[in-house]
Design a protein around this motif. Structure first.
Motif, PDB file in Angstrom:
ATOM      1  N   GLU A  94       0.120   6.188   3.781  1.00  0.00           N
ATOM      2  CA  GLU A  94       0.862   5.260   2.542  1.00  0.00           C
ATOM      3  C   GLU A  94       0.751   6.497   1.045  1.00  0.00           C
ATOM      4  O   GLU A  94       1.121   6.845   0.500  1.00  0.00           O
ATOM      5  CB  GLU A  94       1.169   4.265   2.327  1.00  0.00           C
TER       6      GLU A  94
ATOM      7  N   LYS B 226       1.299  -3.500  15.433  1.00  0.00           N
ATOM      8  CA  LYS B 226       2.241  -3.982  14.018  1.00  0.00           C
ATOM      9  C   LYS B 226       2.711  -2.484  13.045  1.00  0.00           C
ATOM     10  O   LYS B 226       3.628  -2.617  12.032  1.00  0.00           O
ATOM     11  CB  LYS B 226       1.259  -4.570  12.643  1.00  0.00           C
TER      12      LYS B 226
ATOM     13  N   LEU C  34      -2.260   1.790   6.537  1.00  0.00           N
ATOM     14  CA  LEU C  34      -1.722   1.773   5.760  1.00  0.00           C
ATOM     15  C   LEU C  34      -1.709   2.194   4.836  1.00  0.00           C
ATOM     16  O   LEU C  34      -1.459   3.104   4.151  1.00  0.00           O
ATOM     17  CB  LEU C  34      -1.006   0.586   5.195  1.00  0.00           C
ATOM     18  N   GLY C  35      -2.475   2.119   3.629  1.00  0.00           N
ATOM     19  CA  GLY C  35      -3.688   2.453   2.511  1.00  0.00           C
ATOM     20  C   GLY C  35      -3.794   4.394   2.774  1.00  0.00           C
ATOM     21  O   GLY C  35      -3.502   4.975   1.929  1.00  0.00           O
ATOM     22  N   PHE C  36      -3.955   4.873   3.927  1.00  0.00           N
ATOM     23  CA  PHE C  36      -4.661   5.837   4.238  1.00  0.00           C
ATOM     24  C   PHE C  36      -2.886   6.691   4.013  1.00  0.00           C
ATOM     25  O   PHE C  36      -2.484   7.341   3.654  1.00  0.00           O
ATOM     26  CB  PHE C  36      -5.181   6.434   5.448  1.00  0.00           C
TER      27      PHE C  36
ATOM     28  N   SER D  60      -9.923  -5.110   9.015  1.00  0.00           N
ATOM     29  CA  SER D  60      -9.379  -3.869   7.891  1.00  0.00           C
ATOM     30  C   SER D  60      -8.502  -3.028   8.654  1.00  0.00           C
ATOM     31  O   SER D  60      -8.033  -2.708   7.423  1.00  0.00           O
ATOM     32  CB  SER D  60     -10.378  -4.297   6.661  1.00  0.00           C
TER      33      SER D  60
ATOM     34  N   LEU E 224       1.042  -7.912   3.967  1.00  0.00           N
ATOM     35  CA  LEU E 224       0.470  -7.716   4.215  1.00  0.00           C
ATOM     36  C   LEU E 224       1.153  -6.473   2.844  1.00  0.00           C
ATOM     37  O   LEU E 224       0.482  -5.381   1.978  1.00  0.00           O
ATOM     38  CB  LEU E 224       0.245  -6.739   5.666  1.00  0.00           C
TER      39      LEU E 224
ATOM     40  N   SER F 101       2.253   2.029  -0.968  1.00  0.00           N
ATOM     41  CA  SER F 101       1.368   1.626  -1.534  1.00  0.00           C
ATOM     42  C   SER F 101       0.611   2.368  -2.967  1.00  0.00           C
ATOM     43  O   SER F 101       1.124   3.472  -2.964  1.00  0.00           O
ATOM     44  CB  SER F 101       0.018   2.500  -0.333  1.00  0.00           C
TER      45      SER F 101
ATOM     46  N   PRO G 209     -13.459   2.147   1.113  1.00  0.00           N
ATOM     47  CA  PRO G 209     -12.258   2.585   1.700  1.00  0.00           C
ATOM     48  C   PRO G 209     -11.613   3.518   0.991  1.00  0.00           C
ATOM     49  O   PRO G 209     -10.673   4.795   1.025  1.00  0.00           O
ATOM     50  CB  PRO G 209     -11.028   1.748   2.285  1.00  0.00           C
TER      51      PRO G 209
ATOM     52  N   GLY H 113      -2.856  -1.890  -4.048  1.00  0.00           N
ATOM     53  CA  GLY H 113      -4.300  -0.517  -3.455  1.00  0.00           C
ATOM     54  C   GLY H 113      -5.527  -1.005  -2.968  1.00  0.00           C
ATOM     55  O   GLY H 113      -5.992   0.016  -3.627  1.00  0.00           O
ATOM     56  N   ILE H 114      -5.550  -2.353  -2.746  1.00  0.00           N
ATOM     57  CA  ILE H 114      -6.746  -2.381  -2.208  1.00  0.00           C
ATOM     58  C   ILE H 114      -6.510  -2.318  -0.700  1.00  0.00           C
ATOM     59  O   ILE H 114      -6.031  -2.557  -0.128  1.00  0.00           O
ATOM     60  CB  ILE H 114      -7.213  -3.718  -2.756  1.00  0.00           C
ATOM     61  N   MET H 115      -7.650  -2.044   0.359  1.00  0.00           N
ATOM     62  CA  MET H 115      -7.824  -1.596   1.482  1.00  0.00           C
ATOM     63  C   MET H 115      -8.394  -2.753   1.758  1.00  0.00           C
ATOM     64  O   MET H 115      -8.463  -2.834   3.304  1.00  0.00           O
ATOM     65  CB  MET H 115      -8.191  -0.516   2.370  1.00  0.00           C
ATOM     66  N   MET H 116      -8.940  -3.408   1.156  1.00  0.00           N
ATOM     67  CA  MET H 116     -10.248  -4.383   2.343  1.00  0.00           C
ATOM     68  C   MET H 116      -9.781  -5.578   1.307  1.00  0.00           C
ATOM     69  O   MET H 116      -9.836  -6.094   0.337  1.00  0.00           O
ATOM     70  CB  MET H 116     -11.626  -4.252   1.599  1.00  0.00           C
ATOM     71  N   THR H 117      -9.587  -6.996   2.864  1.00  0.00           N
ATOM     72  CA  THR H 117      -9.619  -8.329   1.737  1.00  0.00           C
ATOM     73  C   THR H 117     -10.657  -8.123   2.505  1.00  0.00           C
ATOM     74  O   THR H 117     -11.763  -8.314   3.204  1.00  0.00           O
ATOM     75  CB  THR H 117      -8.807  -8.200   2.825  1.00  0.00           C
TER      76      THR H 117
ATOM     77  N   ILE I 213      -6.049  -2.490  10.009  1.00  0.00           N
ATOM     78  CA  ILE I 213      -4.316  -2.072   9.106  1.00  0.00           C
ATOM     79  C   ILE I 213      -3.945  -1.910   7.995  1.00  0.00           C
ATOM     80  O   ILE I 213      -3.369  -1.031   7.578  1.00  0.00           O
ATOM     81  CB  ILE I 213      -3.295  -4.075   8.979  1.00  0.00           C
ATOM     82  N   PRO I 214      -4.564  -2.482   7.027  1.00  0.00           N
ATOM     83  CA  PRO I 214      -4.351  -2.317   5.659  1.00  0.00           C
ATOM     84  C   PRO I 214      -4.873  -1.067   5.403  1.00  0.00           C
ATOM     85  O   PRO I 214      -4.450   0.065   4.313  1.00  0.00           O
ATOM     86  CB  PRO I 214      -5.639  -3.574   4.987  1.00  0.00           C
ATOM     87  N   LEU I 215      -6.033  -1.018   5.520  1.00  0.00           N
ATOM     88  CA  LEU I 215      -6.492   0.796   6.090  1.00  0.00           C
ATOM     89  C   LEU I 215      -5.488   1.877   6.258  1.00  0.00           C
ATOM     90  O   LEU I 215      -5.714   2.563   6.041  1.00  0.00           O
ATOM     91  CB  LEU I 215      -8.175   0.653   6.737  1.00  0.00           C
TER      92      LEU I 215
ATOM     93  N   MET J   9      -0.961  -4.811   0.063  1.00  0.00           N
ATOM     94  CA  MET J   9      -1.008  -3.138  -0.361  1.00  0.00           C
ATOM     95  C   MET J   9      -0.755  -2.962  -1.543  1.00  0.00           C
ATOM     96  O   MET J   9      -1.135  -1.514  -2.139  1.00  0.00           O
ATOM     97  CB  MET J   9      -0.132  -1.970   0.997  1.00  0.00           C
ATOM     98  N   LYS J  10       0.268  -3.494  -2.161  1.00  0.00           N
ATOM     99  CA  LYS J  10       0.740  -2.884  -3.834  1.00  0.00           C
ATOM    100  C   LYS J  10      -0.415  -2.682  -5.173  1.00  0.00           C
ATOM    101  O   LYS J  10      -0.163  -2.322  -5.513  1.00  0.00           O
ATOM    102  CB  LYS J  10       1.228  -3.422  -3.973  1.00  0.00           C
TER     103      LYS J  10
END
Lengths: 79, 347
Positions: free
Chosen positions: B128, B318, B124-126, B118, A39, B199, B86, A46-50, B120-122, A43-44
């Motif tokens: 960070e 997580k 983190l993205g927000f 999504s 993860l 991020s 997002p 820069g995307i938030m949707m996989t 969790i990535p969301l 994140m590096k």
């Protein structure tokens, strides 16, 4: 060429990986396919949707499974 | 390769298809009542007024009605969502102060494409990129709770007033819960590694450009969502139809009626671990209401099932420490209960 598939293991991510590797084999494109599941690594980019598709370190798509014709075009451009 | 002519031809057809379908859709929707009556009473020749006939008529009328609404709304929402992502939402929310940020995050939570996978990535993205924790939570509460399927079903089965009540109370809960989480300064309960990573914020070119591609996303949304939820709708309405004619009218009054004050917290407690999507739960709730459950209690139950799900919250472990998870569930559950009590009182 360097291809990265970003995804933590959702069904769409597996589908994209399968699709890209199929296209690479069918078109005999010289490329290394790398799957990134960590993860923090994802994140590096820069995307938030996989899933994310990265060609030569550039994010070309995220959150969707692009159309075959679109993937082929990107791969041809990247070569 | 397609020739340019072929492409524009193809795009035209994709573009005009919805316009051609719309009148048919409207006609079918308007006459659905008469058509299903005709089918049940004339073609099947069933006698009016008996339980089995009414149950079958209910099923034959409600299933196509809800599916018609679903296809239209999902298509429109799919197109609207293609304007949001997002990544764009994050850009808008950056640097917004608490209350305004909460309001905007909740609103954007409705229209930004979101799936629980999504979350969790969301998150983190927000976080960070510097968006306050409370604002991030407003988004994470609104996005699953106020979804288009819930709105369609509420509109189809209960009417526009209930749909509006659901959306507006959902917004109030997500705005207020997020604001409160922000005020409580709970950043210390976020997993330590979250604030240590930065991020990436590389410029990503917009993926979608042309309008025909937006229409394409509308088609994709219809395909994906309808193929996933139709079975829940059919089963849910089936259960509703079966109960429709047979379960006595006041069956739920004593358990879920207005006067049973404990029914609201009970409904929320039962709703949280229940993991179901809107498509499955709302037709069942319709029966509960028909059989005497009060609107407030039913609303609280629906919100708890759709908006707060235990499996999804556990995924957040997580990135969040346990106290924050409990505070989060506690605040949202209290918000839902308040809505339940309030509607039981005024309706």
């Amino acid at each position: 060429m360097n291809i990265k598939i970003l995804g933590t293991g959702c069904s769409k991510c597996t589908m994209l990986e399968k699709k890209v590797s199929e296209i690479v084999t069918n078109k005999s494109i010289e490329a290394s396919i790398e799957k990134i599941t960590d993860l923090q690594e994802i994140m590096k980019f820069g995307i938030m949707m996989t899933p994310g598709l990265v060609i030569n370190d550039k994010v070309v798509s995220y959150g969707i499974i692009p159309k075959d014709s679109q993937i082929i075009q990107w791969l041809e451009e990247g070569n | 390769m397609k020739s340019p002519l072929e492409i524009s031809h193809f795009e035209n057809y994709k573009f005009y298809l919805p316009l051609i379908f719309l009148p048919f859709w409207l006609l079918l929707y308007i006459y659905l009542d008469s058509i299903s009556n005709y089918f049940v009473y004339e073609i099947l020749g069933m006698a009016k007024g008996i339980h089995i006939t009414e149950s079958i008529r209910f099923f034959i009328y409600e299933v196509p009605k809800v599916l018609l609404l679903l296809v239209l709304i999902v298509f429109v929402v799919g197109i609207i969502r293609s304007f949001f992502s997002p990544e764009k939402t994050r850009k808008v929310l950056e640097g917004k102060p608490l209350l305004i940020g909460n309001i905007m995050a909740s609103g954007l939570g409705i229209v930004t494409p979101f799936c629980s996978c999504s979350a969790i990535p969301l998150f983190l993205g927000f976080v960070e990129s510097g968006i306050p924790l409370g604002v991030t939570f407003s988004f994470l509460i609104a996005a699953p709770m106020i979804n288009e399927i819930a709105v369609v079903l509420l509109f189809g089965l209960f009417g526009w007033k209930t749909a509006l009540i659901y959306v507006s109370t959902g917004l109030v809960i997500s705005i207020f819960s997020g604001w409160l989480i922000g005020k409580l300064k709970l950043e210390k309960y976020v997993a330590d590694w979250v604030y240590q990573t930065k991020s990436g914020n590389i410029e990503i070119e917009g993926q979608i450009i042309s309008f025909s591609e937006r229409i394409e996303t509308g088609y994709t949304a219809v395909r994906e969502i309808v193929s996933k939820v139709w079975i829940y709708i059919v089963v849910g309405i089936g259960v509703g139809a079966a109960a429709h004619g047979y379960v006595p009218e006041d069956f739920m009054v004593s358990v879920m009626g207005k006067d049973a004050w404990y029914s609201v917290p009970l409904a929320v407690l039962i709703g949280i671990p229940l993991y179901s999507n809107a498509a499955g739960i709302i037709p069942v709730v319709q029966v509960l209401i028909e059989k005497g459950a009060s609107l407030g209690t039913s609303l609280a139950f629906m919100m708890a099932v759709i908006g707060l799900s235990l499996p999804e919250t556990i995924i957040l472990k997580k990135v969040l420490k346990l106290p924050l998870i409990f505070i989060f569930i506690g605040i949202v559950a209290s918000g839902i209960m308040t809505v339940g009590f309030l509607f039981n009182m005024i309706m």
